[in-house]
Design a protein around this motif. Sequence first.
Motif, PDB file in Angstrom:
ATOM      1  N   ARG A  14     -25.654 -14.495  10.958  1.00  0.00           N
ATOM      2  CA  ARG A  14     -25.846 -13.719   9.908  1.00  0.00           C
ATOM      3  C   ARG A  14     -27.460 -13.926   9.343  1.00  0.00           C
ATOM      4  N   GLU A  15     -28.050 -15.212   9.855  1.00  0.00           N
ATOM      5  CA  GLU A  15     -29.380 -15.262   9.448  1.00  0.00           C
ATOM      6  C   GLU A  15     -29.934 -16.055  10.752  1.00  0.00           C
ATOM      7  N   VAL A  29     -34.623 -16.141   7.908  1.00  0.00           N
ATOM      8  CA  VAL A  29     -34.322 -14.941   7.194  1.00  0.00           C
ATOM      9  C   VAL A  29     -33.145 -14.353   7.486  1.00  0.00           C
ATOM     10  N   PRO A  30     -32.511 -13.494   6.801  1.00  0.00           N
ATOM     11  CA  PRO A  30     -31.092 -12.825   7.238  1.00  0.00           C
ATOM     12  C   PRO A  30     -31.655 -11.941   8.295  1.00  0.00           C
ATOM     13  N   LEU A  37     -38.013  -6.408  10.212  1.00  0.00           N
ATOM     14  CA  LEU A  37     -39.348  -6.594  10.719  1.00  0.00           C
ATOM     15  C   LEU A  37     -39.650  -6.221  12.061  1.00  0.00           C
ATOM     16  N   ALA A  38     -38.659  -6.249  13.073  1.00  0.00           N
ATOM     17  CA  ALA A  38     -38.949  -6.089  14.294  1.00  0.00           C
ATOM     18  C   ALA A  38     -39.124  -4.627  14.522  1.00  0.00           C
ATOM     19  N   PRO A  54     -30.056 -22.327  12.232  1.00  0.00           N
ATOM     20  CA  PRO A  54     -29.516 -21.139  12.808  1.00  0.00           C
ATOM     21  C   PRO A  54     -30.514 -20.633  14.051  1.00  0.00           C
ATOM     22  N   PRO A  55     -30.006 -19.798  14.812  1.00  0.00           N
ATOM     23  CA  PRO A  55     -30.449 -19.383  16.073  1.00  0.00           C
ATOM     24  C   PRO A  55     -32.036 -19.281  15.982  1.00  0.00           C
ATOM     25  N   VAL A  56     -32.782 -19.443  16.979  1.00  0.00           N
ATOM     26  CA  VAL A  56     -34.181 -19.112  16.839  1.00  0.00           C
ATOM     27  C   VAL A  56     -34.363 -17.645  17.585  1.00  0.00           C
ATOM     28  N   CYS A  57     -34.799 -16.530  16.918  1.00  0.00           N
ATOM     29  CA  CYS A  57     -35.410 -15.408  17.253  1.00  0.00           C
ATOM     30  C   CYS A  57     -36.754 -15.084  17.340  1.00  0.00           C
ATOM     31  N   LYS A  58     -37.253 -14.463  18.217  1.00  0.00           N
ATOM     32  CA  LYS A  58     -38.690 -14.232  18.093  1.00  0.00           C
ATOM     33  C   LYS A  58     -38.866 -12.454  18.462  1.00  0.00           C
TER      34      LYS A  58
END
Length: 205
Positions: A14-15, A29-30, A37-38, A54-58
């Motif tokens: 969810r975030e 961020v949600p 943003l992507a 929460p999981p890390v995203c790039k």
Amino acid sequence: MSVEPRVNEQIRAREVRLVGPEGEQVGIVPLERALQLASDVDLDLVEVAPMARPPVCKLMDFGKFKYESALKAREARRNQQQTVIKEMKLRPKIDPHDYETKKGHVVRFLKAGDKVKVTIMFRGREQSRPELGFRLLRRLSEEISDLGFVEASPKQDGRNMIMVLAPHRATKAAAATAGHRSREPRDAEAAGAPAATADTSTSAE
């Protein structure tokens, strides 16, 4: 299970903890905001640490990332030094000419970066003279000492005596460099470019 990370709408959290394209920390961020943003910067949202909370995203170009990763993996496999063990068999009372021929093969194997298992084969009464085998193996190891070293000392194995020679690190490095140079013309041809003229040594059988 797929080893590829989740991308964009595949992400289930969810975030997320968002990392920018240059490695900058954006914060938590949600998911919808991270996806927006992507999209705004024409990049993908890639889950790089799914087990984090929460999981890390790039933000990154995932297609370019996969292509560059595949190139790096291919280059790593190409440069990886494969351990090959050749075998050379000798008799304790070998003829001088045959000995020089066999030693030449050992030298060639070591120069190619391969290990060599040298086996002295005893027959009949020769089995009561193991010192003949030790003497021959010691002589061989001394004569190739500039290229390799004794990795496994001579030991009796039934009717045989076995010693393992390994190339020095510098010898292996030279073999790897020669192998890389010999592949360059083929790589150029595979890429559709004319092969450059290069001096390459041909391995003798």
